[in-house]
Design an enzyme around this catalytic site. Structure first.
Site, PDB file in Angstrom:
ATOM      1  CG  PHE A   1      -1.537   1.229   1.652  1.00 39.85           C
ATOM      2  CD1 PHE A   1      -2.110   2.098   0.737  1.00 39.85           C
ATOM      3  CD2 PHE A   1      -1.529   1.587   3.005  1.00 39.85           C
ATOM      4  CE1 PHE A   1      -2.670   3.304   1.150  1.00 39.85           C
ATOM      5  CE2 PHE A   1      -2.088   2.784   3.428  1.00 39.85           C
ATOM      6  CZ  PHE A   1      -2.654   3.643   2.497  1.00 39.85           C
TER       7      PHE A   1
ATOM      8  CB  THR B   1       0.886  -8.522   2.820  1.00 37.43           C
ATOM      9  OG1 THR B   1       2.074  -7.739   3.002  1.00 37.43           O
ATOM     10  CG2 THR B   1       0.813  -9.611   3.877  1.00 37.43           C
ATOM     11  N   GLY B   2       1.870  -7.778  -0.380  1.00 42.25           N
ATOM     12  CA  GLY B   2       1.838  -6.796  -1.468  1.00 42.25           C
ATOM     13  C   GLY B   2       1.051  -7.372  -2.644  1.00 42.25           C
TER      14      GLY B   2
ATOM     15  CE1 TYR C   1       4.520  -4.213  11.284  1.00 43.27           C
ATOM     16  CE2 TYR C   1       3.349  -2.895  12.910  1.00 43.27           C
ATOM     17  CZ  TYR C   1       3.932  -3.012  11.662  1.00 43.27           C
ATOM     18  OH  TYR C   1       3.933  -1.931  10.796  1.00 43.27           O
TER      19      TYR C   1
ATOM     20  CE  LYS D   1       7.764  -2.633  10.635  1.00 44.22           C
ATOM     21  NZ  LYS D   1       8.435  -2.332   9.356  1.00 44.22           N
TER      22      LYS D   1
END
Ligand code: UDP
Length: 316
Positions: free
Chosen positions: A11, A35-36, A145, A149
């Site tokens: 996105f 997921t792209g 996640y 990160k």
């Protein structure tokens, strides 16, 4: 410049590809399409300055030729995606970041990490400033996640300090706009998809929790500014206009003219109670602040989703 964008078919990544191409740069998009979506960059395929490499950056990465800028955006990013892909999420945040820092070092390229407001976890201070260290459950479902990160930020700072690499860290708050996947499970595509299909809007918990939504056009402008700034410290980018999730559901019903009901579902584990960026640093260091007001951004996004749903139903 030659710019490498990992997650470039995602996105936000696809908007960055466009932005750098429009500015006259060469863009290499690396994405494994986990997921792209290939369709996000299909319109760029014929562009002479654009190159697409299908590759998982958690595995060793080789890029031929000179590189000036690397933007590391590869990662599942919606809670539903990283719940379904926990190990891939941990790997791309850790191994993927390490691999791309290695490329940056070899090419003497400037490196920008896509970090997240999730590094603040379920925050105890409000709004969130960059000097807040966060409140994260490492073993909860969001930990894959959040900790990936946080590790990635630590790794970036280590390359900056140990190798003198030029690095940037952007902490991205909730962002929306065209090319979000309708099925990514996030609140905005869920509500818009439900409203447009006449299904009930699913509010999790009581809907008292808050988020602050930034239009993707504002975000990418801030990212490019950050890349060209001289700030190695993290910078929050997001829209400080805060809204409760229940209010947000009502707004989407109103803007779409939908007669859907609102239904309440259980709140997922560790769902942050509040979220709103303090953007003082971005204002001071980048001269940046968001311009798109939520109502306008939501109307534009509704149009995109409407077209997509019409296309989908035409196919069946
Ligand atoms: N949410 C909701 N209904 C949905 C999807 C999400 O009420 O269908 C809530 C979710 O519990 C959270 C907020 O909306 O409080 C934002 O969720 P999202 O998945 O978009 O991302 P987050 O900001 O939590 O990372």
């Amino acid at each position: 410049m030659r710019v490498v964008i990992t997650g470039g078919a995602g996105f936000i990544g696809s908007h960055l590809c466009e932005k750098y191409l429009e500015a006259g740069h060469r863009v290499t998009c690396i994405d494994n399409l986990l997921t792209g979506v290939e369709g996000n960059v299909a319109h760029l395929a014929g562009h002479q300055q654009f190159e697409f490499i299908r590759h998982d950056v958690s595995k060793p990465v080789f890029v031929e030729g000179a590189v000036d800028r690397i933007l590391h955006f590869a990662s599942p990013a919606s809670p539903v995606d990283y719940l379904n892909l926990p190990i891939q999420t941990l790997k791309v945040g850790s191994l993927g970041t390490h691999n791309m820092l290695g490329v940056a070092r070899a090419k003497k390229a400037r490196f920008l990490l896509a970090s997240t407001s999730e590094v603040y976890g379920d925050p105890e201070i409000h709004p969130q400033r960059e000097d807040y260290w966060g409140h994260v459950n490492p073993i909860g479902i969001r930990g894959v996640y959040d900790e990936a990160k946080r590790f990635a930020e630590a790794m970036v700072m280590a390359y900056h300090r140990a190798h003198g690499l030029e690095t940037r860290i952007v902490r991205i708050f909730n962002t929306y706009g065209n090319r979000m996947r309708l099925d990514d499970g996030r609140v905005l595509p869920n509500f818009m998809g439900q409203a447009l299909r006449g299904e009930p809007l699913t509010v999790y918990g009581t809907g008292d929790q808050t988020r602050s939504f930034c239009h993707v056009s504002d975000l990418v402008e801030g990212i490019v500014k950050l890349m060209e700034s001289d700030s190695p410290e993290p910078v929050n980018l997001g829209n400080p206009e805060e809204v409760t999730i229940l209010q947000f559901a009502k707004e989407i019903l109103e803007l779409s003219g939908s007669t859907s009901q609102i239904v309440f579902k259980p709140l997922p584990q560790d769902d942050p109670r509040v979220r709103k960026p303090d953007i003082t640093r971005a204002k001071q260091r980048l001269g940046w602040e968001p311009k798109v007001v939520r109502r306008d951004g939501l109307l534009m996004t509704l149009e995109h989703f409407k077209k997509r749903i019409q296309l989908e139903s035409g196919k069946h």
